[in-house]
Design an enzyme around this catalytic site. Structure first.
Site, PDB file in Angstrom:
ATOM      1  N   TYR A 108      -8.659 -10.042   4.872  1.00 40.82           N
ATOM      2  CA  TYR A 108      -9.742  -8.933   5.214  1.00 40.82           C
ATOM      3  C   TYR A 108     -10.894  -9.044   4.346  1.00 40.82           C
ATOM      4  CZ  TYR A 108      -6.793  -4.717   3.091  1.00 40.82           C
ATOM      5  OH  TYR A 108      -5.963  -4.314   3.306  1.00 40.82           O
ATOM      6  N   GLU A 109      -9.711  -8.748   3.017  1.00 37.16           N
ATOM      7  CA  GLU A 109     -11.276  -8.791   1.733  1.00 37.16           C
ATOM      8  C   GLU A 109     -11.960  -9.448   1.480  1.00 37.16           C
ATOM      9  OE1 GLU A 109      -9.044  -6.371  -1.301  1.00 37.16           O
ATOM     10  OE2 GLU A 109      -7.424  -7.276  -0.687  1.00 37.16           O
TER      11      GLU A 109
ATOM     12  N   MET B 172      -1.192  -6.543   7.949  1.00 39.30           N
ATOM     13  CA  MET B 172      -2.150  -7.220   8.119  1.00 39.30           C
ATOM     14  C   MET B 172      -1.746  -8.125   6.287  1.00 39.30           C
ATOM     15  SD  MET B 172      -5.304  -4.817   8.652  1.00 39.30           S
ATOM     16  CE  MET B 172      -5.061  -3.312  10.031  1.00 39.30           C
ATOM     17  N   SER B 173      -0.966  -7.837   6.103  1.00 39.64           N
ATOM     18  CA  SER B 173      -0.270  -8.728   4.826  1.00 39.64           C
ATOM     19  C   SER B 173       1.175  -9.753   4.731  1.00 39.64           C
ATOM     20  CB  SER B 173      -0.178  -7.916   3.415  1.00 39.64           C
ATOM     21  OG  SER B 173       0.996  -6.775   3.795  1.00 39.64           O
TER      22      SER B 173
ATOM     23  N   ALA C 191       2.847  -1.759   4.312  1.00 40.09           N
ATOM     24  CA  ALA C 191       3.107  -0.583   5.425  1.00 40.09           C
ATOM     25  C   ALA C 191       3.024  -1.879   6.390  1.00 40.09           C
ATOM     26  CB  ALA C 191       1.790   0.010   4.928  1.00 40.09           C
TER      27      ALA C 191
ATOM     28  N   HIS D 170      -6.064  -9.462   0.440  1.00 38.36           N
ATOM     29  CA  HIS D 170      -5.200  -9.850   1.070  1.00 38.36           C
ATOM     30  C   HIS D 170      -6.742 -10.570   2.138  1.00 38.36           C
ATOM     31  CE1 HIS D 170      -4.204  -5.638   0.895  1.00 38.36           C
ATOM     32  NE2 HIS D 170      -3.048  -5.331   1.623  1.00 38.36           N
TER      33      HIS D 170
ATOM     34  N   HIS E  85      -9.837  -0.670  -7.419  1.00 42.73           N
ATOM     35  CA  HIS E  85      -9.472  -0.899  -8.790  1.00 42.73           C
ATOM     36  C   HIS E  85      -8.840  -2.047  -9.195  1.00 42.73           C
ATOM     37  CE1 HIS E  85      -6.318   1.274  -6.431  1.00 42.73           C
ATOM     38  NE2 HIS E  85      -6.630   1.545  -6.628  1.00 42.73           N
TER      39      HIS E  85
ATOM     40  N   SER F  89       0.957  -1.218   0.216  1.00 43.25           N
ATOM     41  CA  SER F  89      -0.145  -0.272   0.166  1.00 43.25           C
ATOM     42  C   SER F  89       0.800   0.950   0.010  1.00 43.25           C
ATOM     43  CB  SER F  89      -0.900  -0.261   0.931  1.00 43.25           C
ATOM     44  OG  SER F  89      -1.491  -1.615   1.301  1.00 43.25           O
TER      45      SER F  89
ATOM     46  N   ASN G 204       3.051   3.754  11.283  1.00 47.67           N
ATOM     47  CA  ASN G 204       2.237   4.771  12.254  1.00 47.67           C
ATOM     48  C   ASN G 204       2.527   3.784  13.114  1.00 47.67           C
ATOM     49  OD1 ASN G 204       0.404   2.655  11.263  1.00 47.67           O
ATOM     50  ND2 ASN G 204       0.323   2.198  12.735  1.00 47.67           N
TER      51      ASN G 204
ATOM     52  N   HIS H 138      -6.430   4.719   8.205  1.00 44.15           N
ATOM     53  CA  HIS H 138      -5.671   4.345   7.047  1.00 44.15           C
ATOM     54  C   HIS H 138      -5.149   5.890   6.373  1.00 44.15           C
ATOM     55  CE1 HIS H 138      -5.390   2.003   3.661  1.00 44.15           C
ATOM     56  NE2 HIS H 138      -5.950   2.812   2.868  1.00 44.15           N
TER      57      HIS H 138
END
Ligand code: HPA
Length: 271
Positions: free
Chosen positions: A83-84, A208-209, A111, A81, A59, A26, A232, A244
């Protein structure tokens, strides 16, 4: 997910077998829009059977086969991901395809939130090891040959590639941290208590990846390197809420240094 139809498209369209795949996390996708990428062959995820057709962001991603710093690479802009809602065999399908297409190595970028209090927002971290805290594993189910049923994860992040990342950073005068990445499912950010627990467990950064993909990449016998962009501080380390937008803005601020490092690494890459 059937791998062969997507592999057949690659075999028909890709101009070469790349040395290295670079998964762009990301906010780190600028290289996929570079002049070198524009001169390459771009294959949209929509052209790859079995690949989800749209990401949450609206996209779809792409694979760009191009020459970068004198090396043949494939840039993966966009990833799937957990989470998707994608099953893990879809999340990790690109790794299976790279392995079967004859690639030897993958550089993962992402990230992440910093957990190690010595780390600063905007710094980059070489992933030395990971903790799979997703509660599952992409290799659950019938074994996918030729990988073994129980594969080794002792040195998942290739030592020589890690050293090459550090050498690249040193020659550029860039600060480069190293640490353990803990992979979670998301999509919410962590609670402060979770971040404290992860620190106790030995994690330096959270995201998360990457972890499912690295497990599968190792099952495919690919050599793996990873860089986290620390976007962060983990929840509760600072007295601010996480958004985000702030994570993306920090990624954008670090993007130039990230690209410089990746280019130098690729230029000097010795596999
Ligand atoms: N937690 C999980 N994933 C992340 C974070 C975080 O703090 N920052 C960027 N990706």
């Amino acid at each position: 997910m059937q791998l062969q139809p997507a592999l057949d498209v690659l075999k028909a369209r890709a101009p070469f077998i790349p040395e290295l795949a670079i998964v762009l996390g990301s906010g780190l996708g600028d290289i996929a829009e570079s002049a070198e990428a524009k001169a390459g062959v771009s294959i949209s995820f929509t052209e790859l059977p079995g690949f989800p057709q749209q990401s949450v962001a609206g996209h779809s991603g792409k694979l760009v086969f191009c020459e970068l710093e004198g090396k043949k690479v494939v840039l993966q802009a966009g990833r799937f991901h957990f989470y998707e809602g994608h099953p893990l065999d879809v999340v990790t399908a690109p790794m299976r395809i790279y392995g079967r297409f004859g690639l030897k190595a993958v550089l993962h970028t992402n990230a992440a939130g910093a957990i190690n209090p010595d780390f600063k927002v905007g710094e980059l971290m070489v992933i030395a090891d990971h903790i799979n805290f997703t509660g599952t594993n992409p290799c659950i189910g019938p074994n996918v040959p030729p990988g073994p049923r129980f594969h080794d994860m002792t040195v998942a992040y290739d030592k020589a590639l890690r050293q090459q990342l550090h050498a690249a950073a040193e020659s550029l005068g860039q600060r480069l941290q190293e640490g353990t990445y803990i992979g979670v499912t998301g999509p919410c950010y962590e609670s402060p208590a979770e971040i404290r627990a992860f620190r106790t467990m030995g994690a330096d950064a959270v995201g998360m990846s990457t972890v499912p993909e690295v497990i599968t990449a190792r099952h495919e016998g690919l050599r793996v390197a990873g860089i986290s962009c620390l976007c962060n501080m983990g929840a509760g380390i600072l007295p601010v809420a996480l958004t985000h937008e702030d994570v993306l803005a920090a990624g954008a601020a670090a993007a130039a240094a990230f690209e410089t490092l990746v280019r130098k690494f690729v230029k000097d890459l010795a596999l």
